[in-house]
Scaffold this motif. Structure first.
Motif, short mmCIF file in Angstrom:
data_model
loop_
_atom_site.label_atom_id
_atom_site.label_comp_id
_atom_site.label_asym_id
_atom_site.label_seq_id
_atom_site.Cartn_x
_atom_site.Cartn_y
_atom_site.Cartn_z
N PHE A 24 35.00 57.50 -28.64
CA PHE A 24 34.88 58.71 -27.81
C PHE A 24 34.30 58.37 -26.44
N PHE A 25 33.22 57.59 -26.43
CA PHE A 25 32.57 57.22 -25.17
C PHE A 25 33.52 56.47 -24.25
N LEU A 26 34.18 55.44 -24.79
CA LEU A 26 35.07 54.63 -23.96
C LEU A 26 36.23 55.46 -23.40
N HIS A 27 36.75 56.37 -24.20
CA HIS A 27 37.88 57.19 -23.76
C HIS A 27 37.43 58.30 -22.80
N ALA A 28 36.42 59.07 -23.22
CA ALA A 28 36.02 60.25 -22.45
C ALA A 28 35.21 59.92 -21.20
N PHE A 29 34.33 58.94 -21.28
CA PHE A 29 33.43 58.66 -20.17
C PHE A 29 33.86 57.47 -19.32
N CYS A 30 34.56 56.52 -19.92
CA CYS A 30 35.00 55.35 -19.16
C CYS A 30 36.46 55.45 -18.75
N GLY A 31 37.18 56.41 -19.32
CA GLY A 31 38.56 56.64 -18.94
C GLY A 31 39.55 55.65 -19.52
N TRP A 32 39.14 54.95 -20.59
CA TRP A 32 40.03 53.97 -21.20
C TRP A 32 41.13 54.66 -22.00
N SER A 33 42.31 54.04 -22.02
CA SER A 33 43.42 54.54 -22.83
C SER A 33 43.16 54.21 -24.31
N HIS A 34 43.93 54.85 -25.17
CA HIS A 34 43.82 54.55 -26.61
C HIS A 34 44.12 53.07 -26.86
N ARG A 35 45.07 52.53 -26.12
CA ARG A 35 45.43 51.12 -26.28
C ARG A 35 44.26 50.21 -25.89
N GLU A 36 43.61 50.52 -24.76
CA GLU A 36 42.47 49.71 -24.31
C GLU A 36 41.31 49.78 -25.30
N VAL A 37 41.03 50.99 -25.77
CA VAL A 37 39.95 51.16 -26.75
C VAL A 37 40.28 50.39 -28.02
#
Length: 67
Positions: A24-37
């Motif tokens: 959640f943090f990486l996607h919502a706050f860092c803007g990472w894609s599902h692939r990057e996460v």
């Protein structure tokens, strides 16, 4: 008000399972894609999506529907 909400969010996130919180943090706050996460966490894109969905659901329950 923002500081209070920020503290409530931090507290709620600390109660999530570790993988859900990190995804959640990486996607919502860092803007990472599902692939990057998924690449960072060794998870499939689908598993990342499920983890983020469950994290959002749990955060809504803990913070109320307005969060």
């Amino acid at each position: 008000v923002a500081a209070e909400l920020s503290e409530r969010l931090r507290e709620a996130m600390s109660q999530l399972p570790e993988k859900q919180a990190e995804a959640f943090f990486l996607h919502a706050f860092c803007g990472w894609s599902h692939r990057e996460v998924g690449g960072r966490m060794d998870m499939t894109e689908n598993a990342v999506g499920v983890a983020i969905h469950r994290a959002r659901q749990r955060l809504r329950e803990m913070l109320g529907d307005g969060a």
